[in-house]
Design an enzyme around this catalytic site. Structure first.
Site, PDB file in Angstrom:
ATOM      1  N   SER A   1       2.859  -8.433   8.780  1.00 34.61           N
ATOM      2  CA  SER A   1       2.280  -7.599   7.732  1.00 34.61           C
ATOM      3  C   SER A   1       3.443  -6.822   7.139  1.00 34.61           C
ATOM      4  O   SER A   1       3.658  -5.653   7.443  1.00 34.61           O
ATOM      5  CB  SER A   1       1.213  -6.657   8.308  1.00 34.61           C
ATOM      6  OG  SER A   1       0.702  -5.811   7.298  1.00 34.61           O
TER       7      SER A   1
ATOM      8  N   GLU B   1      -2.427   0.800  13.657  1.00 35.81           N
ATOM      9  CA  GLU B   1      -0.970   0.842  13.497  1.00 35.81           C
ATOM     10  C   GLU B   1      -0.365   2.149  14.009  1.00 35.81           C
ATOM     11  O   GLU B   1      -0.172   3.099  13.245  1.00 35.81           O
ATOM     12  CB  GLU B   1      -0.584   0.650  12.022  1.00 35.81           C
ATOM     13  CG  GLU B   1       0.926   0.627  11.805  1.00 35.81           C
ATOM     14  CD  GLU B   1       1.310   0.545  10.328  1.00 35.81           C
ATOM     15  OE1 GLU B   1       2.522   0.614  10.033  1.00 35.81           O
ATOM     16  OE2 GLU B   1       0.411   0.432   9.475  1.00 35.81           O
TER      17      GLU B   1
ATOM     18  N   LYS C   1      -1.092  -3.727  14.104  1.00 34.66           N
ATOM     19  CA  LYS C   1       0.152  -3.749  13.341  1.00 34.66           C
ATOM     20  C   LYS C   1       1.203  -2.953  14.108  1.00 34.66           C
ATOM     21  O   LYS C   1       1.517  -1.812  13.779  1.00 34.66           O
ATOM     22  CB  LYS C   1      -0.048  -3.181  11.933  1.00 34.66           C
ATOM     23  CG  LYS C   1       1.182  -3.360  11.038  1.00 34.66           C
ATOM     24  CD  LYS C   1       0.897  -3.014   9.591  1.00 34.66           C
ATOM     25  CE  LYS C   1       2.168  -3.174   8.759  1.00 34.66           C
ATOM     26  NZ  LYS C   1       1.958  -2.939   7.323  1.00 34.66           N
TER      27      LYS C   1
ATOM     28  N   SER D   1       7.681  -4.771   9.601  1.00 29.99           N
ATOM     29  CA  SER D   1       9.090  -5.185   9.630  1.00 29.99           C
ATOM     30  C   SER D   1      10.024  -4.038   9.959  1.00 29.99           C
ATOM     31  O   SER D   1      11.157  -4.260  10.394  1.00 29.99           O
ATOM     32  CB  SER D   1       9.493  -5.798   8.282  1.00 29.99           C
ATOM     33  OG  SER D   1       9.196  -4.925   7.216  1.00 29.99           O
ATOM     34  N   GLY D   2       9.571  -2.801   9.763  1.00 26.36           N
ATOM     35  CA  GLY D   2      10.432  -1.671  10.053  1.00 26.36           C
ATOM     36  C   GLY D   2      11.659  -1.684   9.169  1.00 26.36           C
ATOM     37  O   GLY D   2      11.612  -2.085   8.015  1.00 26.36           O
ATOM     38  N   GLY D   3      12.803  -1.277   9.703  1.00 25.95           N
ATOM     39  CA  GLY D   3      14.027  -1.221   8.919  1.00 25.95           C
ATOM     40  C   GLY D   3      14.850  -2.482   8.993  1.00 25.95           C
ATOM     41  O   GLY D   3      16.025  -2.479   8.637  1.00 25.95           O
TER      42      GLY D   3
ATOM     43  N   ASP E   1       0.818  -1.218   0.000  1.00 24.73           N
ATOM     44  CA  ASP E   1       0.000   0.000   0.000  1.00 24.73           C
ATOM     45  C   ASP E   1       0.846   1.261   0.000  1.00 24.73           C
ATOM     46  O   ASP E   1       0.393   2.329   0.415  1.00 24.73           O
ATOM     47  CB  ASP E   1      -0.927  -0.003   1.216  1.00 24.73           C
ATOM     48  CG  ASP E   1      -0.156  -0.108   2.525  1.00 24.73           C
ATOM     49  OD1 ASP E   1       0.793  -0.916   2.594  1.00 24.73           O
ATOM     50  OD2 ASP E   1      -0.506   0.606   3.488  1.00 24.73           O
TER      51      ASP E   1
ATOM     52  N   TYR F   1       8.617   1.924   7.332  1.00 25.63           N
ATOM     53  CA  TYR F   1       7.422   1.206   6.905  1.00 25.63           C
ATOM     54  C   TYR F   1       7.759  -0.121   6.240  1.00 25.63           C
ATOM     55  O   TYR F   1       8.646  -0.212   5.438  1.00 25.63           O
ATOM     56  CB  TYR F   1       6.671   2.107   5.916  1.00 25.63           C
ATOM     57  CG  TYR F   1       5.457   1.491   5.331  1.00 25.63           C
ATOM     58  CD1 TYR F   1       5.495   0.991   4.042  1.00 25.63           C
ATOM     59  CD2 TYR F   1       4.290   1.425   6.047  1.00 25.63           C
ATOM     60  CE1 TYR F   1       4.375   0.446   3.478  1.00 25.63           C
ATOM     61  CE2 TYR F   1       3.171   0.867   5.477  1.00 25.63           C
ATOM     62  CZ  TYR F   1       3.207   0.378   4.198  1.00 25.63           C
ATOM     63  OH  TYR F   1       2.093  -0.160   3.649  1.00 25.63           O
TER      64      TYR F   1
ATOM     65  N   ARG G   1       4.093   1.007 -12.037  1.00 27.24           N
ATOM     66  CA  ARG G   1       3.521   0.601 -10.754  1.00 27.24           C
ATOM     67  C   ARG G   1       2.557  -0.565 -10.940  1.00 27.24           C
ATOM     68  O   ARG G   1       2.539  -1.513 -10.154  1.00 27.24           O
ATOM     69  CB  ARG G   1       2.796   1.791 -10.094  1.00 27.24           C
ATOM     70  CG  ARG G   1       3.719   2.928  -9.665  1.00 27.24           C
ATOM     71  CD  ARG G   1       3.005   3.919  -8.754  1.00 27.24           C
ATOM     72  NE  ARG G   1       1.868   4.554  -9.395  1.00 27.24           N
ATOM     73  CZ  ARG G   1       1.918   5.695 -10.081  1.00 27.24           C
ATOM     74  NH1 ARG G   1       3.089   6.317 -10.226  1.00 27.24           N
ATOM     75  NH2 ARG G   1       0.837   6.233 -10.607  1.00 27.24           N
TER      76      ARG G   1
ATOM     77  N   GLU H   1       2.981   3.279  14.695  1.00 27.49           N
ATOM     78  CA  GLU H   1       4.356   2.800  14.517  1.00 27.49           C
ATOM     79  C   GLU H   1       5.322   3.595  15.383  1.00 27.49           C
ATOM     80  O   GLU H   1       5.377   4.821  15.303  1.00 27.49           O
ATOM     81  CB  GLU H   1       4.761   2.905  13.051  1.00 27.49           C
ATOM     82  CG  GLU H   1       6.181   2.416  12.814  1.00 27.49           C
ATOM     83  CD  GLU H   1       6.595   2.480  11.353  1.00 27.49           C
ATOM     84  OE1 GLU H   1       7.791   2.239  11.078  1.00 27.49           O
ATOM     85  OE2 GLU H   1       5.736   2.780  10.494  1.00 27.49           O
TER      86      GLU H   1
ATOM     87  N   LYS I   1      -6.421  -0.061   6.677  1.00 30.84           N
ATOM     88  CA  LYS I   1      -5.214   0.222   7.449  1.00 30.84           C
ATOM     89  C   LYS I   1      -5.017   1.718   7.594  1.00 30.84           C
ATOM     90  O   LYS I   1      -5.226   2.487   6.645  1.00 30.84           O
ATOM     91  CB  LYS I   1      -3.991  -0.379   6.768  1.00 30.84           C
ATOM     92  CG  LYS I   1      -2.767  -0.415   7.690  1.00 30.84           C
ATOM     93  CD  LYS I   1      -1.462  -0.385   6.946  1.00 30.84           C
ATOM     94  CE  LYS I   1      -1.082   1.030   6.549  1.00 30.84           C
ATOM     95  NZ  LYS I   1       0.332   1.153   6.126  1.00 30.84           N
TER      96      LYS I   1
END
Length: 403
Positions: free
Chosen positions: A341, A230, A272, A314-316, A65, A403, A87, A232, A177
């Site tokens: 996710s 979410e 999330k 998963s982040g970075g 997304d 993200y 895309r 974050e 989301k």
């Protein structure tokens, strides 16, 4: 506003805002204005069933997304221009991967993708349905500066959300989301935490339920979207893992307070969260076992067991790091379905394999299946890192955006 249906209220059994104060002012007012929050019964059941379907053993969510701008950055990393054609081609590669539904139960789409089709005219949502993958949709409108804060952000998009959600449902989306962020180096300030929690709660309520203000009761919108919640916690900073735990506990306490205030059905949401890790610039790294310990501690202290699924971002982290950490969290039973996710932790190797060349599509799809299978095994607590590629071990941390 027009009412689509009416139900009689019993004043003795149905609470409404302002009931007590009305009794006190009855000599001055001719009739009460009742405010009723109505949960459409069929949709309440569907919300719970959709959430359970996504949170099924061995399955997780593919997050694709990214906004057009962010997707463009990914395409540029392999020398492609940020055009709708490119895309569409990349997302078609992902969404038409044969056998993806064996490991993936939900896919979060950007609005552009929700309404797109393959080059031969098949709707993307139909491609997902054929694999028993539930289509989802990103509904927030992005981050903007939060006035009065310590250089922090808030997430916009509540205006018009109810009508947009109804349209997304008609197009085939069954969950939503909303992503907002909290920065540890910036405090976080009490204002930023409260704004994040309140915005998430309002979004979740709008996605789930219908509200009408009148002397009768009516169902205004049939949205029926399972909200992914979410907030974050960004990886920016050199703070230790203990500081991340402290902030995460504070944020999630506030989030669930406002979710309850807004009458959100906990059985019909998914979370999330970020994993509890040290800051990205912290020299002392944490093992998967340590990350699992701190993350599960936070969840057990703050998240009700009624919530069906915890779908980590998963982040970075590198592809392998994200999978190892998830695997460590599933070495013992949890009150929830603890899964993934992931965006980049599923797509990094895929994108590098594809490179925009049609002849690489099959190999790229095999790479996606490989990563999806690895995380499916991690959800079951049976993943092994033996044989992982060097690319899977490389992190992708970008300051300010995990993200």
């Amino acid at each position: 506003m027009a009412c689509s249906g009416f139900v009689k209220l019993s004043p003795s059994s149905t609470p409404w805002i302002g009931h007590q104060s009305f009794n006190q002012r009855s000599s001055r007012l001719a009739a009460p204005r009742r405010v009723a929050v109505i949960r459409a019964g069929a949709y309440s059941h569907e919300l719970v069933e959709t959430a359970k379907s996504i949170a099924s053993p061995g399955h997780g969510i593919l997050a694709i997304d990214e906004s057009n701008a962010t997707c463009g950055k990914r395409l540029s990393s392999v020398g492609l221009d940020n055009t709708e054609v490119n895309r569409q081609a990349y997302r078609q590669l992902l969404l038409t991967t044969p056998g993806l539904g064996e490991y993936i139960s939900g896919a979060i789409l950007f609005e552009e993708t929700l309404y797109q089709s393959t080059t031969d005219g098949k709707k993307f949502v139909d491609c997902l349905r054929e694999e028993n993958i539930v289509p989802g949709i990103k509904v927030d409108k992005g981050l903007v500066p939060l006035p009065g804060s310590n250089n922090e952000s808030w997430c916009q998009g509540l205006d018009g959300l109810a009508s947009r959600s109804a349209e997304y449902y008609k197009q085939g989306a069954r969950f939503a989301k909303w992503r907002t962020v909290v920065s540890i180096p910036c405090g976080p300030s009490a204002l930023a935490v409260k704004e994040a929690a309140w915005g998430l709660a309002r979004y979740a309520s709008i996605s789930q339920v219908c509200v009408c203000v009148c002397v009768c009761v009516c169902v205004l919108m049939d949205n029926g979207l399972v909200p992914i919640v979410e907030p974050e916690i960004l990886l920016d900073g050199d703070h230790p893992i203990e500081r991340t735990l402290e902030v995460a506990e504070r944020v999630w306490a506030e989030v669930f307070y406002y979710l309850a205030e807004n009458n959100v059905i906990f059985e019909g949401i998914l979370l999330k969260p970020s994993m509890v890790t040290p800051g990205a610039e912290q020299k002392e790294r944490a093992s998967p076992e340590t990350i699992a310990k701190y993350t599960l501690t936070m969840l057990k202290r703050r998240v009700p067991p009624a919530v069906p699924g915890i779908m980590f971002l998963s982040g970075g982290q590198s592809e392998m790091e994200a999978t190892l950490n998830l695997n460590a969290m599933n070495q013992s039973p949890n009150p929830w379905h603890v899964s993934f996710s992931y965006a980049r932790a599923l797509q990094n190797t895929v994108l590098k394999t594809w490179q925009g060349h049609p002849e690489n599509i099959e190999a790229a799809q095999k790479a996606l299946l490989s990563r999806a299978k690895a995380n499916s095994l991690a959800q079951l607590g049976s993943y092994s890192a033996d044989g992982e590629s060097d690319d899977a071990k490389k992190g992708m941390f970008v300051k300010g955006y995990t993200y």
